[in-house]
Design a protein around this motif. Structure first.
Motif, PDB file in Angstrom:
ATOM      1  N   GLY A   1       9.192  -8.393 -57.389  1.00 40.05           N
ATOM      2  CA  GLY A   1       9.439  -9.602 -58.156  1.00 40.05           C
ATOM      3  C   GLY A   1      10.468 -10.492 -57.476  1.00 40.05           C
ATOM      4  O   GLY A   1      11.195 -10.077 -56.569  1.00 40.05           O
ATOM      5  N   GLU A   2      10.529 -11.703 -57.954  1.00 45.53           N
ATOM      6  CA  GLU A   2      11.486 -12.651 -57.390  1.00 45.53           C
ATOM      7  C   GLU A   2      12.902 -12.300 -57.839  1.00 45.53           C
ATOM      8  O   GLU A   2      13.156 -12.061 -59.021  1.00 45.53           O
ATOM      9  CB  GLU A   2      11.125 -14.066 -57.845  1.00 45.53           C
ATOM     10  N   GLN A   3      13.830 -12.272 -56.853  1.00 51.27           N
ATOM     11  CA  GLN A   3      15.206 -11.890 -57.138  1.00 51.27           C
ATOM     12  C   GLN A   3      16.131 -13.095 -57.352  1.00 51.27           C
ATOM     13  O   GLN A   3      17.221 -12.935 -57.902  1.00 51.27           O
ATOM     14  CB  GLN A   3      15.753 -11.033 -55.984  1.00 51.27           C
ATOM     15  N   ASP A   4      15.690 -14.256 -56.959  1.00 54.71           N
ATOM     16  CA  ASP A   4      16.514 -15.454 -57.143  1.00 54.71           C
ATOM     17  C   ASP A   4      16.411 -15.915 -58.593  1.00 54.71           C
ATOM     18  O   ASP A   4      15.321 -16.261 -59.061  1.00 54.71           O
ATOM     19  CB  ASP A   4      16.033 -16.556 -56.192  1.00 54.71           C
ATOM     20  N   PRO A   5      17.493 -15.950 -59.365  1.00 56.08           N
ATOM     21  CA  PRO A   5      17.416 -16.341 -60.772  1.00 56.08           C
ATOM     22  C   PRO A   5      16.891 -17.752 -60.968  1.00 56.08           C
ATOM     23  O   PRO A   5      16.321 -18.059 -62.021  1.00 56.08           O
ATOM     24  CB  PRO A   5      18.871 -16.222 -61.259  1.00 56.08           C
ATOM     25  N   GLU A   6      17.046 -18.638 -59.976  1.00 54.34           N
ATOM     26  CA  GLU A   6      16.619 -20.020 -60.146  1.00 54.34           C
ATOM     27  C   GLU A   6      15.100 -20.156 -60.136  1.00 54.34           C
ATOM     28  O   GLU A   6      14.551 -21.079 -60.728  1.00 54.34           O
ATOM     29  CB  GLU A   6      17.217 -20.893 -59.046  1.00 54.34           C
ATOM     30  N   VAL A   7      14.403 -19.243 -59.462  1.00 55.37           N
ATOM     31  CA  VAL A   7      12.944 -19.350 -59.362  1.00 55.37           C
ATOM     32  C   VAL A   7      12.242 -18.164 -59.997  1.00 55.37           C
ATOM     33  O   VAL A   7      11.009 -18.112 -60.004  1.00 55.37           O
ATOM     34  CB  VAL A   7      12.515 -19.469 -57.879  1.00 55.37           C
ATOM     35  N   SER A   8      12.963 -17.184 -60.498  1.00 54.44           N
ATOM     36  CA  SER A   8      12.337 -15.991 -61.051  1.00 54.44           C
ATOM     37  C   SER A   8      11.537 -16.293 -62.301  1.00 54.44           C
ATOM     38  O   SER A   8      10.554 -15.616 -62.599  1.00 54.44           O
ATOM     39  CB  SER A   8      13.399 -14.927 -61.350  1.00 54.44           C
ATOM     40  N   ASP A   9      11.949 -17.307 -63.044  1.00 53.82           N
ATOM     41  CA  ASP A   9      11.247 -17.632 -64.283  1.00 53.82           C
ATOM     42  C   ASP A   9      10.185 -18.707 -64.081  1.00 53.82           C
ATOM     43  O   ASP A   9       9.646 -19.243 -65.039  1.00 53.82           O
ATOM     44  CB  ASP A   9      12.257 -18.104 -65.339  1.00 53.82           C
ATOM     45  N   SER A  10       9.874 -19.013 -62.813  1.00 62.08           N
ATOM     46  CA  SER A  10       8.921 -20.085 -62.537  1.00 62.08           C
ATOM     47  C   SER A  10       7.482 -19.592 -62.426  1.00 62.08           C
ATOM     48  O   SER A  10       6.577 -20.404 -62.236  1.00 62.08           O
ATOM     49  CB  SER A  10       9.309 -20.809 -61.237  1.00 62.08           C
ATOM     50  N   LEU A  11       7.227 -18.274 -62.502  1.00 61.96           N
ATOM     51  CA  LEU A  11       5.874 -17.745 -62.400  1.00 61.96           C
ATOM     52  C   LEU A  11       5.064 -18.168 -63.626  1.00 61.96           C
ATOM     53  O   LEU A  11       5.434 -17.851 -64.766  1.00 61.96           O
ATOM     54  CB  LEU A  11       5.898 -16.217 -62.285  1.00 61.96           C
ATOM     55  N   THR A  12       3.979 -18.874 -63.395  1.00 58.30           N
ATOM     56  CA  THR A  12       3.154 -19.367 -64.493  1.00 58.30           C
ATOM     57  C   THR A  12       1.955 -18.450 -64.718  1.00 58.30           C
ATOM     58  O   THR A  12       1.673 -17.545 -63.917  1.00 58.30           O
ATOM     59  CB  THR A  12       2.660 -20.784 -64.188  1.00 58.30           C
ATOM     60  N   ALA A  13       1.230 -18.727 -65.810  1.00 63.90           N
ATOM     61  CA  ALA A  13       0.045 -17.929 -66.119  1.00 63.90           C
ATOM     62  C   ALA A  13      -1.035 -18.124 -65.062  1.00 63.90           C
ATOM     63  O   ALA A  13      -1.708 -17.165 -64.660  1.00 63.90           O
ATOM     64  CB  ALA A  13      -0.480 -18.300 -67.500  1.00 63.90           C
ATOM     65  N   ALA A  14      -1.205 -19.360 -64.580  1.00 61.12           N
ATOM     66  CA  ALA A  14      -2.219 -19.625 -63.560  1.00 61.12           C
ATOM     67  C   ALA A  14      -1.884 -18.922 -62.251  1.00 61.12           C
ATOM     68  O   ALA A  14      -2.770 -18.384 -61.561  1.00 61.12           O
ATOM     69  CB  ALA A  14      -2.352 -21.135 -63.344  1.00 61.12           C
ATOM     70  N   GLU A  15      -0.596 -18.889 -61.898  1.00 62.65           N
ATOM     71  CA  GLU A  15      -0.202 -18.213 -60.661  1.00 62.65           C
ATOM     72  C   GLU A  15      -0.398 -16.699 -60.777  1.00 62.65           C
ATOM     73  O   GLU A  15      -0.818 -16.051 -59.806  1.00 62.65           O
ATOM     74  CB  GLU A  15       1.259 -18.548 -60.345  1.00 62.65           C
ATOM     75  N   TYR A  16      -0.082 -16.145 -61.928  1.00 65.07           N
ATOM     76  CA  TYR A  16      -0.329 -14.710 -62.094  1.00 65.07           C
ATOM     77  C   TYR A  16      -1.821 -14.401 -62.001  1.00 65.07           C
ATOM     78  O   TYR A  16      -2.206 -13.379 -61.409  1.00 65.07           O
ATOM     79  CB  TYR A  16       0.226 -14.216 -63.427  1.00 65.07           C
ATOM     80  N   LEU A  17      -2.658 -15.240 -62.589  1.00 60.54           N
ATOM     81  CA  LEU A  17      -4.104 -15.002 -62.510  1.00 60.54           C
ATOM     82  C   LEU A  17      -4.592 -15.065 -61.068  1.00 60.54           C
ATOM     83  O   LEU A  17      -5.535 -14.357 -60.702  1.00 60.54           O
ATOM     84  CB  LEU A  17      -4.841 -16.015 -63.380  1.00 60.54           C
ATOM     85  N   GLN A  18      -3.961 -15.885 -60.236  1.00 58.67           N
ATOM     86  CA  GLN A  18      -4.306 -15.901 -58.809  1.00 58.67           C
ATOM     87  C   GLN A  18      -3.968 -14.556 -58.163  1.00 58.67           C
ATOM     88  O   GLN A  18      -4.764 -14.011 -57.374  1.00 58.67           O
ATOM     89  CB  GLN A  18      -3.557 -17.026 -58.096  1.00 58.67           C
ATOM     90  N   ILE A  19      -2.768 -14.046 -58.488  1.00 62.19           N
ATOM     91  CA  ILE A  19      -2.375 -12.737 -57.947  1.00 62.19           C
ATOM     92  C   ILE A  19      -3.321 -11.652 -58.445  1.00 62.19           C
ATOM     93  O   ILE A  19      -3.774 -10.791 -57.670  1.00 62.19           O
ATOM     94  CB  ILE A  19      -0.922 -12.410 -58.347  1.00 62.19           C
TER      95      ILE A  19
END
Length: 455
Positions: free
Chosen positions: A300-318
Motif C-alpha cells: 500500500g501507499e505509505q505517503d499519508p498525502e496520497v494514501s487516501d487517493s485510491l479510488t474505486a475505478a483505480e482499484y477495479l483496474q488493479i
C-alpha cells in the motif's frame, strides 16, 4: 534250351507227393483279373465311378496306399460344415378375435378351394436346431460381462494404501514397525487432511476476498497474512494479497518483516497504477510485487498525502489486472467501509471476512458492519460473511466469550475464533513456523471457508 518246368521230369520227380503250389499265372481268369484276393495286389480305386467320362475305361492300378488315399480324397471333396446357430425365439402367438364360432377342420369336399377365397397352406414344420447349448461357454460369459473402466476405477485391481499416520500412538507404532503395521491416521489427522483438500480445491476463474472491520488494531492485517500464507502452503497456484488500506497499511511489513521491506524496492500500488498500461505479463507485474514465500503482495501507499487517493475505478483496474494471473486474491481493506476505494472493493468481492475481537466494542462493531452491508445493497455478502474473532488482547475472564460468539454466529455464514498467540499479538512479522498449532488450525479453517465460498 531247357524244358519248361511242367515238362521237366527231374523237377516233377522232386515235387512228387508235395502239394502243388498254385501259380500266379494259373489264378488269372480269362478276362485278366485275379481270382484270389490274397495275391497281394490292391484293387484299383477310380476317382469318380459315376463320371460318364470314365465309363468303359480300364481301372488304373495304384501301386501305393498314398496314391489310393489321394484318389479317395479327390473323389469326395471336403465340404465346410456351417457353425451351429441358435434358433431365434418364437414370437408369442397373436390372439385371434373371438367370433363365437370354433374353427372345425373340414374334410373331403369341404377342403376344396372356395370361390374367391385363397386356400390356406399348412405351416411348414420348423427345422430342428442343429446344435443346442446346455451351458454358456467361456466366450459367452466374457461377451456378457461389462468391460471394467481401468481409468476411472483403478481400485478394482490395486488395493488402496492407507495414509501414513503422523504423531500420536498410531505414528509411533508405524515408526517402530517400519511401516509394517499401518493403523491409518487418527480422527484429528483426518480432519486436518480434509481441511487441506478443501483449501487446495481447483478453481475455475479468479476470486477475491475482502478483509475489513470498523475498528483498527483488531487483527485484520494479521488475519490477511496468516490466511494468505496458509493458502500459499496448500494451493498449487500462488495467491495474491493487495494492501488497499488508505491509512498507510503495513501488510507487506507484517509478511516480510520491517527490515527486509526497507531493503527491498519500495514499489507500491501507486507505482503500479502509474505504469499499469505497460504491464502485459506476469514478469512485468512481478516488478511491482513483493514475495513472502509463495505469497505475492502489492504494498500500500505509505505517503499519508496520497494514501487516501485510491479510488474505486483505480482499484477495479488493479483487480482486473490481478485476475489475469491469480485465481485467489485477498484485499486488506483497512478501517471503515466508506473510503473512496471501498465501493470498488465490495463490487468485485466474492466473499468477506469481518475481523472482530472479544472486547465488547469489537463485537458491536462487527455486528454494525454486517448491518451496514445488508442495508446498502450487499445482502449476499453479509449473509455469506465469515466472522473471525481474534483473541489478540487476551481479555479478562469477566468477558463471556461464548455469549459473544453466539451473538455473532447467527448473522453470518461461519464464525471462527483465533486463540491468543504472541506471534500475532506483537504486531510484527507473522510466520506460520512460530505460531501455535491451534492458531495455525484456525487459519486453515478460515482459508477452507473462504475457498468453500467460491462458487
Amino acid at each position: 534250351m531247357p524244358d519248361p518246368a511242367d515238362k521237366n521230369e527231374r523237377a516233377n520227380a522232386q515235387d512228387a507227393g508235395q502239394p502243388q503250389p498254385r501259380r500266379r499265372r494259373d489264378l488269372r481268369r480269362a478276362d485278366g483279373k485275379l481270382t484270389d484276393a490274397r495275391t497281394g495286389t490292391m484293387p484299383a480305386v477310380t476317382p469318380n465311378p459315376s463320371s460318364p467320362a470314365d465309363a468303359g475305361q480300364p481301372a488304373a492300378r495304384r501301386t501305393s496306399w498314398a496314391e489310393a488315399a489321394a484318389a479317395a480324397d479327390a473323389a469326395s471333396p471336403i465340404t465346410h460344415v456351417p457353425a451351429p446357430t441358435r434358433r431365434p425365439a418364437k414370437p408369442p402367438a397373436t390372439p385371434q378375435p373371438e367370433t363365437g364360432q370354433q374353427d372345425v377342420p373340414e374334410s373331403g369336399a369341404a377342403t376344396q378351394a372356395r370361390p374367391g377365397v385363397e386356400p390356406s397352406l399348412p405351416p411348414a414344420p420348423e427345422a430342428a436346431p442343429a446344435f443346442r447349448r446346455v451351458r454358456p461357454t467361456t466366450a459367452d460369459v466374457i461377451a456378457d460381462t461389462p468391460m471394467p473402466d481401468f481409468i476411472s476405477s483403478p481400485g478394482l485391481f490395486v488395493k488402496e494404501q492407507k495414509p501414513r499416520p503422523v504423531g500420536g500412538i498410531r505414528g509411533a507404532i508405524y515408526s517402530l514397525t517400519g511401516g509394517a503395521l499401518n493403523m491409518g491416521p487418527g480422527p484429528k489427522q483426518r480432519q486436518e487432511d480434509e481441511l487441506g483438500r478443501r483449501i487446495s480445491r481447483q478453481l475455475q476463474g479468479s476470486y477475491n476476498t475482502a478483509i475489513l472491520s470498523l475498528k483498527g488494531g483488531i487483527g485484520k492485517t494479521s488475519t490477511t497474512v496468516g490466511v494468505g500464507l496458509t493458502l500459499a502452503e496448500f494451493r498449487g497456484d500462488a495467491p495474491c494479497a493487495i494492501d488497499a488500506n488508505p491509512d498507510s497499511g503495513d501488510l507487506v511489513e507484517r509478511a516480510l518483516g520491517e527490515g527486509i521491506y526497507q531493503q527491498a524496492s519500495p514499489r507500491t500500488i501507486t507505482d503500479l497504477l502509474r505504469n499499469i498500461d505497460t504491464v502485459d505479463s506476469l514478469t512485468a507485474l512481478a516488478r511491482y510485487m513483493h514475495h513472502a514465500g509463495r505469497l505475492h503482495l502489492i504494498a500500500g501507499e505509505q505517503d499519508p498525502e496520497v494514501s487516501d487517493s485510491l479510488t474505486a475505478a483505480e482499484y477495479l483496474q488493479i483487480r482486473k489486472l490481478i485476475s489475469n494471473y491469480y485465481s485467489v486474491a485477498l484485499t486488506d481493506c483497512g478501517t471503515g467501509v466508506t473510503h473512496n476505494a471501498m465501493s470498488g472493493i465490495l463490487q468485485s468481492a466474492d466473499n468477506l471476512v469481518i475481523a472482530a475481537g472479544y472486547a465488547v466494542s469489537g463485537a458491536k462493531r462487527a455486528r454494525s458492519t454486517l448491518h451496514w452491508l445488508a442495508s446498502h445493497g450487499y445482502e449476499d455478502l453479509a449473509r455469506n460473511a465469515i466472522v473471525v474473532i481474534t483473541d489478540k488482547d487476551e481479555v479478562s475472564s469477566r468477558v463471556d466469550k461464548d455469549a459473544i460468539e453466539e451473538h455473532l454466529s447467527g448473522i453470518c455464514r461461519q464464525l471462527i475464533a483465533v486463540p491468543h498467540d504472541r506471534g500475532v499479538a506483537d504486531g510484527d512479522l507473522v510466520t506460520l513456523d512460530v505460531l501455535k498449532p491451534e492458531t495455525r488450525r484456525a487459519y486453515k479453517e478460515i482459508a477452507a471457508a473462504i475457498v468453500d465460498g467460491y462458487q
